[in-house]
Motif scaffolding. Sequence first.
Motif, mmCIF file in Angstrom:
data_model
loop_
_atom_site.group_PDB
_atom_site.id
_atom_site.type_symbol
_atom_site.label_atom_id
_atom_site.label_comp_id
_atom_site.label_asym_id
_atom_site.label_seq_id
_atom_site.Cartn_x
_atom_site.Cartn_y
_atom_site.Cartn_z
ATOM 1 N N GLY A 7 -53.720 3.106 51.584
ATOM 2 C CA GLY A 7 -53.830 1.651 51.712
ATOM 3 C C GLY A 7 -55.151 1.224 52.293
ATOM 4 O O GLY A 7 -55.510 1.663 53.369
ATOM 5 N N ALA A 9 -55.596 -2.132 52.544
ATOM 6 C CA ALA A 9 -54.994 -3.241 53.270
ATOM 7 C C ALA A 9 -53.666 -3.505 52.611
ATOM 8 O O ALA A 9 -53.572 -3.561 51.390
ATOM 9 C CB ALA A 9 -55.881 -4.472 53.192
ATOM 10 N N CYS A 10 -52.658 -3.644 53.417
ATOM 11 C CA CYS A 10 -51.315 -3.806 52.885
ATOM 12 C C CYS A 10 -50.667 -4.996 53.557
ATOM 13 O O CYS A 10 -50.717 -5.116 54.767
ATOM 14 C CB CYS A 10 -50.512 -2.553 53.179
ATOM 15 S SG CYS A 10 -48.783 -2.713 52.750
ATOM 16 N N THR A 11 -50.119 -5.875 52.776
ATOM 17 C CA THR A 11 -49.457 -7.030 53.353
ATOM 18 C C THR A 11 -48.063 -7.157 52.781
ATOM 19 O O THR A 11 -47.757 -6.602 51.737
ATOM 20 C CB THR A 11 -50.226 -8.323 53.021
ATOM 21 O OG1 THR A 11 -50.188 -8.526 51.613
ATOM 22 C CG2 THR A 11 -51.661 -8.250 53.477
ATOM 23 N N SER A 12 -47.238 -7.867 53.484
ATOM 24 C CA SER A 12 -45.945 -8.262 52.951
ATOM 25 C C SER A 12 -46.037 -9.717 52.546
ATOM 26 O O SER A 12 -46.623 -10.520 53.259
ATOM 27 C CB SER A 12 -44.852 -8.104 54.000
ATOM 28 O OG SER A 12 -44.615 -6.745 54.220
ATOM 29 N N VAL A 13 -45.463 -10.035 51.425
ATOM 30 C CA VAL A 13 -45.481 -11.411 50.968
ATOM 31 C C VAL A 13 -44.057 -11.925 50.798
ATOM 32 O O VAL A 13 -43.172 -11.207 50.378
ATOM 33 C CB VAL A 13 -46.238 -11.572 49.634
ATOM 34 C CG1 VAL A 13 -47.700 -11.258 49.810
ATOM 35 C CG2 VAL A 13 -45.660 -10.695 48.549
ATOM 36 N N GLY A 120 -42.024 -8.930 48.817
ATOM 37 C CA GLY A 120 -42.375 -7.543 48.537
ATOM 38 C C GLY A 120 -43.624 -7.114 49.255
ATOM 39 O O GLY A 120 -44.231 -7.872 50.018
ATOM 40 N N ALA A 121 -43.994 -5.879 49.025
ATOM 41 C CA ALA A 121 -45.188 -5.300 49.633
ATOM 42 C C ALA A 121 -46.336 -5.427 48.661
ATOM 43 O O ALA A 121 -46.235 -5.026 47.506
ATOM 44 C CB ALA A 121 -44.951 -3.826 49.961
ATOM 45 N N LEU A 123 -49.540 -3.944 48.063
ATOM 46 C CA LEU A 123 -50.410 -2.809 48.381
ATOM 47 C C LEU A 123 -51.742 -3.047 47.694
ATOM 48 O O LEU A 123 -51.941 -2.666 46.552
ATOM 49 C CB LEU A 123 -49.765 -1.516 47.884
ATOM 50 C CG LEU A 123 -48.331 -1.304 48.367
ATOM 51 C CD1 LEU A 123 -47.670 -0.185 47.583
ATOM 52 C CD2 LEU A 123 -48.321 -0.993 49.847
ATOM 53 N N MET A 124 -52.643 -3.704 48.417
ATOM 54 C CA MET A 124 -53.772 -4.325 47.734
ATOM 55 C C MET A 124 -54.746 -3.367 47.085
ATOM 56 O O MET A 124 -55.519 -3.773 46.237
ATOM 57 C CB MET A 124 -54.510 -5.229 48.702
ATOM 58 C CG MET A 124 -53.705 -6.459 49.014
ATOM 59 S SD MET A 124 -54.776 -7.760 49.622
ATOM 60 C CE MET A 124 -54.140 -7.963 51.251
ATOM 61 N N ILE C 16 -39.745 -4.350 54.526
ATOM 62 C CA ILE C 16 -39.959 -3.676 53.271
ATOM 63 C C ILE C 16 -40.108 -2.196 53.558
ATOM 64 O O ILE C 16 -40.882 -1.815 54.417
ATOM 65 C CB ILE C 16 -41.217 -4.269 52.608
ATOM 66 C CG1 ILE C 16 -40.855 -5.653 52.058
ATOM 67 C CG2 ILE C 16 -41.745 -3.371 51.508
ATOM 68 C CD1 ILE C 16 -41.903 -6.666 52.205
ATOM 69 N N PHE C 99 -45.839 -17.382 52.727
ATOM 70 C CA PHE C 99 -46.724 -16.731 53.676
ATOM 71 C C PHE C 99 -46.858 -15.262 53.319
ATOM 72 O O PHE C 99 -46.019 -14.689 52.636
ATOM 73 C CB PHE C 99 -46.206 -16.885 55.110
ATOM 74 C CG PHE C 99 -44.910 -16.182 55.369
ATOM 75 C CD1 PHE C 99 -43.712 -16.778 55.051
ATOM 76 C CD2 PHE C 99 -44.891 -14.918 55.935
ATOM 77 C CE1 PHE C 99 -42.508 -16.138 55.291
ATOM 78 C CE2 PHE C 99 -43.697 -14.267 56.185
ATOM 79 C CZ PHE C 99 -42.500 -14.881 55.852
ATOM 80 N N PHE C 100 -47.944 -14.682 53.798
ATOM 81 C CA PHE C 100 -48.035 -13.228 53.787
ATOM 82 C C PHE C 100 -48.606 -12.814 55.121
ATOM 83 O O PHE C 100 -49.205 -13.615 55.830
ATOM 84 C CB PHE C 100 -48.850 -12.690 52.607
ATOM 85 C CG PHE C 100 -50.292 -13.081 52.552
ATOM 86 C CD1 PHE C 100 -50.675 -14.220 51.870
ATOM 87 C CD2 PHE C 100 -51.274 -12.314 53.157
ATOM 88 C CE1 PHE C 100 -52.015 -14.591 51.796
ATOM 89 C CE2 PHE C 100 -52.613 -12.658 53.084
ATOM 90 C CZ PHE C 100 -52.986 -13.805 52.408
ATOM 91 N N PHE C 101 -48.386 -11.576 55.505
ATOM 92 C CA PHE C 101 -48.964 -11.139 56.763
ATOM 93 C C PHE C 101 -49.353 -9.684 56.663
ATOM 94 O O PHE C 101 -48.795 -8.923 55.879
ATOM 95 C CB PHE C 101 -48.037 -11.422 57.943
ATOM 96 C CG PHE C 101 -46.723 -10.766 57.840
ATOM 97 C CD1 PHE C 101 -45.722 -11.350 57.114
ATOM 98 C CD2 PHE C 101 -46.492 -9.566 58.466
ATOM 99 C CE1 PHE C 101 -44.500 -10.743 57.005
ATOM 100 C CE2 PHE C 101 -45.278 -8.951 58.361
ATOM 101 C CZ PHE C 101 -44.280 -9.538 57.621
ATOM 102 N N ASP C 103 -49.304 -6.153 57.772
ATOM 103 C CA ASP C 103 -48.379 -5.329 58.532
ATOM 104 C C ASP C 103 -48.612 -3.839 58.278
ATOM 105 O O ASP C 103 -47.704 -3.032 58.411
ATOM 106 C CB ASP C 103 -46.922 -5.721 58.231
ATOM 107 C CG ASP C 103 -46.577 -5.650 56.760
ATOM 108 O OD1 ASP C 103 -47.402 -5.163 55.973
ATOM 109 O OD2 ASP C 103 -45.481 -6.083 56.397
ATOM 110 N N MET C 104 -49.839 -3.489 57.913
ATOM 111 C CA MET C 104 -50.190 -2.082 57.829
ATOM 112 C C MET C 104 -51.113 -1.771 58.994
ATOM 113 O O MET C 104 -52.180 -2.365 59.123
ATOM 114 C CB MET C 104 -50.904 -1.767 56.516
ATOM 115 C CG MET C 104 -51.136 -0.276 56.334
ATOM 116 S SD MET C 104 -52.153 0.097 54.884
ATOM 117 C CE MET C 104 -53.763 -0.449 55.488
ATOM 118 N N ASN C 117 -36.629 -3.975 49.594
ATOM 119 C CA ASN C 117 -36.805 -5.182 50.382
ATOM 120 C C ASN C 117 -35.513 -5.514 51.117
ATOM 121 O O ASN C 117 -34.474 -5.676 50.487
ATOM 122 C CB ASN C 117 -37.179 -6.363 49.485
ATOM 123 C CG ASN C 117 -38.475 -6.112 48.765
ATOM 124 O OD1 ASN C 117 -39.396 -5.550 49.354
ATOM 125 N ND2 ASN C 117 -38.562 -6.507 47.511
#
Lengths: 173, 173, 173
Positions: A7, A9-13, A120-121, A123-124, C16, C99-101, C103-104, C117
């Motif tokens: 990763g 950068a990984c975010t949850s959306v 979901g995740a 995973l950019m 997630i 929103f997204f944040f 979290d990694m 999820n």
Amino acid sequence: MSKSFIGKACTSVFFILLIQSAFARSSKLSKQKSPCKTFTLYLHDTLFNVTNAANATSTAITNATGISNFQFGTLIVFDDPLTLDQHILSSPVARAQGFFFYDMKTRYMLDYQGTLNLMGADLMDQKTRDISVVGGTGDFFMTRGIATLRTDTTQGFAYFRLKLNIKLYECYY
Amino acid sequence: MSKSFIGKACTSVFFILLIQSAFARSSKLSKQKSPCKTFTLYLHDTLFNVTNAANATSTAITNATGISNFQFGTLIVFDDPLTLDQHILSSPVARAQGFFFYDMKTRYMLDYQGTLNLMGADLMDQKTRDISVVGGTGDFFMTRGIATLRTDTTQGFAYFRLKLNIKLYECYY
Amino acid sequence: MSKSFIGKACTSVFFILLIQSAFARSSKLSKQKSPCKTFTLYLHDTLFNVTNAANATSTAITNATGISNFQFGTLIVFDDPLTLDQHILSSPVARAQGFFFYDMKTRYMLDYQGTLNLMGADLMDQKTRDISVVGGTGDFFMTRGIATLRTDTTQGFAYFRLKLNIKLYECYY
């Protein structure tokens, strides 16, 4: 299915699509349209106003940002009683706990057709990544599916464009 | 389905109903009750305490509000390893990334029967608007449906009352 | 189903799972694998940078925490237009609000197989409590189920370990 996952950068959306155009009306699968359970509840929300700590059932935990007149960015946490009738002092039969937040920046004129709820995740660093469509309303009543995201372009932190390919596998209409 | 949509204020809601009374036990649709997949994982969470930045896997990103003794309003983001056994140093087979937050204001005595998980767009200027019921537990095991919200009354920002009409279209019980 | 519920602390969780090992491949229920609806949209996100309040469509509402180099803990709210082609000035056919944040916490090497999820109420004083699995991707494509959580051990606020028993009742594979 089995890619190496480093990763960057990984975010949850968690987001909601408000959909205007009826660009996808075909449907293969038809399901029952009458509810198996139904009931009505009243939710009572009393916002914290500095002086009512004892009675308040909700409170803002972030401040509104300055970029909008619509409290854009305010996140409110609540723990609200639910009753069978309209009286706030009736004995609660349930509680609603969670949050809501202001995420409309300005007013729009949209002839909207329904909503899709996604989470979901993201995973950019992956070229494409799937997130879940967990529900829908309107033309997308009770739908489920997958949204495949692809970062179409990016300009530093200033701008990015995502391509969303949405595939619904469960449709009521 | 096709209304003009001029939002006065639009929010996204994510919330959980904790339901006490068994006021709706009838059910039409019956589904399989044995899992198609099952597995067990251990999640390890180490909270940031100012000195353990290297090892911490979770951290608060908002402060608790003063209106409750139960950290009401604290939002915690985590990135926790999951292992097949109880040892924190075992090789992780998965990660749990997301957030949790404290949304119980006080203690209750509830004989609770289950939970419903809701998310959706609350287009507040519309008379009624639908949000998705995406899951449930207990008496509402695996349920899906729609909650129709109507603002029953409002007193400025101080108080509002919502009428929730909940229709479940997928029931296991 | 009908336990006395005196919450010592109650939280809502939204998270997630990123799953690496294919430890559970058996499957009983097979569902249709072709979508009933499909469409493509482009999402345009312009981040607030102090000077672009009029054009910005997203903004951070919490600051990144210091425990990571990956903006861990930053929560971003957005109200993004969606168009049918790649041009940001095309007429939007939908909006994405949510929103997204980040979290990694750090980079991982994972051969990941899919995501699950989860969302639900974590009634921490109960020995076991169920939360909903509302969707999945990869090996867990379109899955639904229940995760039963048990607090396996806890060391004050410093550390806790959860046992997750995940039972999937709807599987596509």
